[in-house]
Write a protein that holds these residues in place. Structure first.
Motif, mmCIF file in Angstrom:
data_model
loop_
_atom_site.group_PDB
_atom_site.id
_atom_site.type_symbol
_atom_site.label_atom_id
_atom_site.label_comp_id
_atom_site.label_asym_id
_atom_site.label_seq_id
_atom_site.Cartn_x
_atom_site.Cartn_y
_atom_site.Cartn_z
ATOM 1 N N SER A 1 9.551 -14.489 2.035
ATOM 2 C CA SER A 1 10.831 -14.910 2.603
ATOM 3 C C SER A 1 11.267 -16.252 2.027
ATOM 4 C CB SER A 1 10.730 -14.996 4.130
ATOM 5 O OG SER A 1 9.880 -16.049 4.531
ATOM 6 N N VAL A 2 10.317 -17.145 1.766
ATOM 7 C CA VAL A 2 10.662 -18.451 1.215
ATOM 8 C C VAL A 2 11.113 -18.321 -0.242
ATOM 9 C CG1 VAL A 2 9.768 -20.731 0.610
ATOM 10 C CG2 VAL A 2 9.136 -19.695 2.790
ATOM 11 N N LEU A 3 10.480 -17.447 -0.991
ATOM 12 C CA LEU A 3 10.883 -17.235 -2.378
ATOM 13 C C LEU A 3 12.301 -16.677 -2.450
ATOM 14 C CD1 LEU A 3 7.510 -15.877 -3.764
ATOM 15 C CD2 LEU A 3 8.689 -17.925 -4.575
ATOM 16 N N GLY A 4 12.654 -15.868 -1.459
ATOM 17 C CA GLY A 4 14.043 -15.495 -1.283
ATOM 18 C C GLY A 4 14.560 -14.393 -2.188
ATOM 19 N N ALA A 5 14.321 -14.493 -3.476
ATOM 20 C CA ALA A 5 14.842 -13.521 -4.434
ATOM 21 C C ALA A 5 14.173 -12.167 -4.223
ATOM 22 C CB ALA A 5 14.589 -14.026 -5.854
ATOM 23 N N PRO A 6 14.702 -11.106 -4.866
ATOM 24 C CA PRO A 6 13.963 -9.843 -4.841
ATOM 25 C C PRO A 6 12.515 -10.104 -5.242
ATOM 26 C CG PRO A 6 16.090 -9.539 -5.884
ATOM 27 C CD PRO A 6 15.942 -11.020 -5.657
ATOM 28 N N CYS A 7 11.574 -9.590 -4.464
ATOM 29 C CA CYS A 7 10.181 -9.979 -4.654
ATOM 30 C C CYS A 7 9.248 -8.845 -4.247
ATOM 31 C CB CYS A 7 9.886 -11.235 -3.824
ATOM 32 S SG CYS A 7 8.243 -11.923 -4.037
ATOM 33 N N LEU A 8 8.216 -8.629 -5.037
ATOM 34 C CA LEU A 8 7.118 -7.736 -4.700
ATOM 35 C C LEU A 8 5.865 -8.587 -4.507
ATOM 36 C CD1 LEU A 8 7.590 -5.049 -7.510
ATOM 37 C CD2 LEU A 8 8.381 -4.867 -5.144
ATOM 38 N N ALA A 9 4.919 -8.075 -3.754
ATOM 39 C CA ALA A 9 3.645 -8.772 -3.582
ATOM 40 C C ALA A 9 2.510 -7.796 -3.841
ATOM 41 C CB ALA A 9 3.535 -9.361 -2.180
ATOM 42 N N VAL A 10 1.696 -8.107 -4.826
ATOM 43 C CA VAL A 10 0.519 -7.307 -5.145
ATOM 44 C C VAL A 10 -0.690 -7.987 -4.521
ATOM 45 C CG1 VAL A 10 -0.984 -6.460 -6.984
ATOM 46 C CG2 VAL A 10 1.503 -6.399 -7.274
ATOM 47 N N ARG A 11 -1.386 -7.276 -3.636
ATOM 48 C CA ARG A 11 -2.567 -7.818 -2.978
ATOM 49 C C ARG A 11 -3.813 -7.349 -3.725
ATOM 50 N NH1 ARG A 11 -1.304 -8.411 2.516
ATOM 51 N NH2 ARG A 11 -3.344 -9.396 2.775
ATOM 52 N N ALA A 12 -4.780 -8.234 -3.878
ATOM 53 C CA ALA A 12 -6.061 -7.892 -4.506
ATOM 54 C C ALA A 12 -7.164 -8.432 -3.609
ATOM 55 C CB ALA A 12 -6.158 -8.488 -5.907
ATOM 56 N N ARG A 13 -7.933 -7.563 -3.010
ATOM 57 C CA ARG A 13 -8.872 -7.971 -1.957
ATOM 58 C C ARG A 13 -10.329 -7.935 -2.380
ATOM 59 N NH1 ARG A 13 -4.769 -4.939 0.477
ATOM 60 N NH2 ARG A 13 -3.701 -5.947 2.231
ATOM 61 N N ALA A 14 -10.642 -7.599 -3.626
ATOM 62 C CA ALA A 14 -12.036 -7.557 -4.071
ATOM 63 C C ALA A 14 -12.580 -8.976 -4.172
ATOM 64 C CB ALA A 14 -12.155 -6.845 -5.412
ATOM 65 N N TYR A 15 -13.729 -9.217 -3.565
ATOM 66 C CA TYR A 15 -14.429 -10.502 -3.577
ATOM 67 C C TYR A 15 -13.683 -11.560 -2.759
ATOM 68 C CZ TYR A 15 -17.252 -8.462 -7.322
ATOM 69 O OH TYR A 15 -18.086 -7.650 -8.057
ATOM 70 N N ASN A 16 -12.480 -11.918 -3.156
ATOM 71 C CA ASN A 16 -11.643 -12.860 -2.410
ATOM 72 C C ASN A 16 -10.256 -12.256 -2.255
ATOM 73 O OD1 ASN A 16 -13.372 -15.205 -2.007
ATOM 74 N ND2 ASN A 16 -13.283 -15.467 -4.224
ATOM 75 N N CYS A 17 -9.511 -12.746 -1.266
ATOM 76 C CA CYS A 17 -8.163 -12.220 -1.040
ATOM 77 C C CYS A 17 -7.147 -13.060 -1.800
ATOM 78 C CB CYS A 17 -7.842 -12.228 0.452
ATOM 79 S SG CYS A 17 -8.859 -11.084 1.410
ATOM 80 N N ARG A 18 -6.433 -12.421 -2.711
ATOM 81 C CA ARG A 18 -5.425 -13.116 -3.511
ATOM 82 C C ARG A 18 -4.165 -12.261 -3.566
ATOM 83 N NH1 ARG A 18 -9.734 -11.639 -6.468
ATOM 84 N NH2 ARG A 18 -10.529 -13.754 -6.737
ATOM 85 N N THR A 19 -3.056 -12.903 -3.811
ATOM 86 C CA THR A 19 -1.771 -12.204 -3.872
ATOM 87 C C THR A 19 -1.015 -12.666 -5.106
ATOM 88 O OG1 THR A 19 -1.658 -12.080 -1.453
ATOM 89 C CG2 THR A 19 0.402 -11.762 -2.666
ATOM 90 N N PHE A 20 -0.348 -11.732 -5.760
ATOM 91 C CA PHE A 20 0.524 -12.036 -6.894
ATOM 92 C C PHE A 20 1.956 -11.726 -6.465
ATOM 93 C CE2 PHE A 20 -3.626 -10.884 -8.483
ATOM 94 C CZ PHE A 20 -3.905 -11.904 -9.383
ATOM 95 N N PHE A 21 2.767 -12.762 -6.358
ATOM 96 C CA PHE A 21 4.172 -12.584 -6.013
ATOM 97 C C PHE A 21 4.964 -12.349 -7.296
ATOM 98 C CE2 PHE A 21 2.455 -15.124 -2.524
ATOM 99 C CZ PHE A 21 2.885 -14.376 -1.439
ATOM 100 N N ILE A 22 5.682 -11.243 -7.353
ATOM 101 C CA ILE A 22 6.455 -10.882 -8.536
ATOM 102 C C ILE A 22 7.929 -11.029 -8.172
ATOM 103 C CG2 ILE A 22 6.926 -9.086 -10.238
ATOM 104 C CD1 ILE A 22 4.106 -7.982 -9.543
ATOM 105 N N VAL A 23 8.520 -12.064 -8.729
ATOM 106 C CA VAL A 23 9.879 -12.454 -8.367
ATOM 107 C C VAL A 23 10.871 -11.925 -9.407
ATOM 108 C CG1 VAL A 23 11.350 -14.401 -7.725
ATOM 109 C CG2 VAL A 23 8.865 -14.565 -7.408
ATOM 110 N N ASN A 24 11.989 -11.422 -8.950
ATOM 111 C CA ASN A 24 13.065 -10.912 -9.809
ATOM 112 C C ASN A 24 12.635 -9.760 -10.727
ATOM 113 O OD1 ASN A 24 14.989 -12.807 -8.859
ATOM 114 N ND2 ASN A 24 14.163 -14.364 -10.246
ATOM 115 N N PRO A 25 11.879 -8.793 -10.213
ATOM 116 C CA PRO A 25 11.523 -7.659 -11.070
ATOM 117 C C PRO A 25 12.710 -6.730 -11.269
ATOM 118 C CG PRO A 25 10.798 -7.214 -8.843
ATOM 119 C CD PRO A 25 11.390 -8.615 -8.837
ATOM 120 N N ASP A 26 12.844 -6.166 -12.472
ATOM 121 C CA ASP A 26 13.835 -5.103 -12.644
ATOM 122 C C ASP A 26 13.162 -3.777 -12.278
ATOM 123 O OD1 ASP A 26 12.213 -4.439 -14.828
ATOM 124 O OD2 ASP A 26 13.633 -5.222 -16.320
#
Length: 236
Positions: free
Chosen positions: A186-211
């Motif tokens: 919500s803070v990034l605001g633009a069209p955004c996807l979030a890829v979650r990766a939970r192996a070993y540690n929990c991390r997220t990749f926010f993909i902003v402005n994807p076509d």
């Protein structure tokens, strides 16, 4: 990002994601390189390379083999670049320990200006801060460890007018990881996807402005890499 992390399972996922979405685009990487620390065991998650059944290796054989070599030899950020093709790299260290506290804010602003210059003309950029996103609370900006974070103002500026992938290490934020991811989307605001990766540690990749093509590539990546607990986040 620290040199000692090179080749760990987090690198396998993030480089795999970039390799899946970068073809046909001009990729630039802002490494947010922080001096190596030795007070914890971060970066030691390399057991995935002992993949006897080759299930992980088959996700991206070229990348898997390259990271195997990185871990066996000298681990460094620069050792990762060959698997990113012609990607541009901005790896000036975020080492502000020797910078007087009163000058750290202006030093950081100048550092980020140089990053923006290094990645000018890239239509896809990736930012790799150790800890990921944070707010712009001015009290943080005088601390030496602020180099491990990316304030939202930098994320917004880096992604303006182009696609961007922003790394975030999930925290103990109140409400849990799902709420945390929803917050940053919500803070990034633009069209955004979030890829979650939970192996070993929990991390997220926010993909902003994807076509649409990038969104399709991301969905295929998540399906293929689900063995490493990779999934597309669904907002609550």
């Amino acid at each position: 990002m620290q040199d000692r992390y090179a080749g760990d399972v987090g690198d396998f996922v993030k480089l795999g994601l970039l390799r899946a979405i970068a073809p046909g685009r001009t990729l630039g990487v802002a490494w947010y390189r922080y001096p190596d620390e030795d007070h914890n065991a971060d970066g030691r998650h390399t057991d995935y390379l002992r993949d006897r059944n080759q299930k992980l290796a088959q996700l991206d054989p070229e990348l898997f083999e390259h990271l195997n070599g990185v871990v066996r030899t000298a681990r460094s950020i620069r050792s990762l670049l060959p698997v990113l093709g012609d990607a541009r790299s901005s790896d000036e260290a975020l080492d502000v320990v020797k910078v007087p506290v009163q000058r750290r804010r202006s030093w950081r602003a100048s550092w980020f200006d140089r990053v923006m210059g290094d990645l000018e003309g890239c239509d896809l950029v990736f930012a790799d801060p150790d800890n990921g996103l944070t707010d712009d609370d001015d009290r943080r900006k005088g601390r030496a460890t602020f180099g491990k974070s990316m304030p939202i103002s930098e994320a917004l500026r880096l992604s303006e007018g182009r696609a961007a992938v922003i790394y975030h290490h999930n925290t103990r934020r109140a409400g849990g990881h799902d709420a945390e991811v929803d917050h940053w989307m919500s803070v990034l605001g633009a069209p955004c996807l979030a890829v979650r990766a939970r192996a070993y540690n929990c991390r997220t990749f926010f993909i902003v402005n994807p076509d649409q093509r990038m969104e399709d590539d991301v969905r295929r990546f998540c399906d293929r890499w689900s063995i490493l607990k990779v999934s597309l986040h669904t907002s609550r």
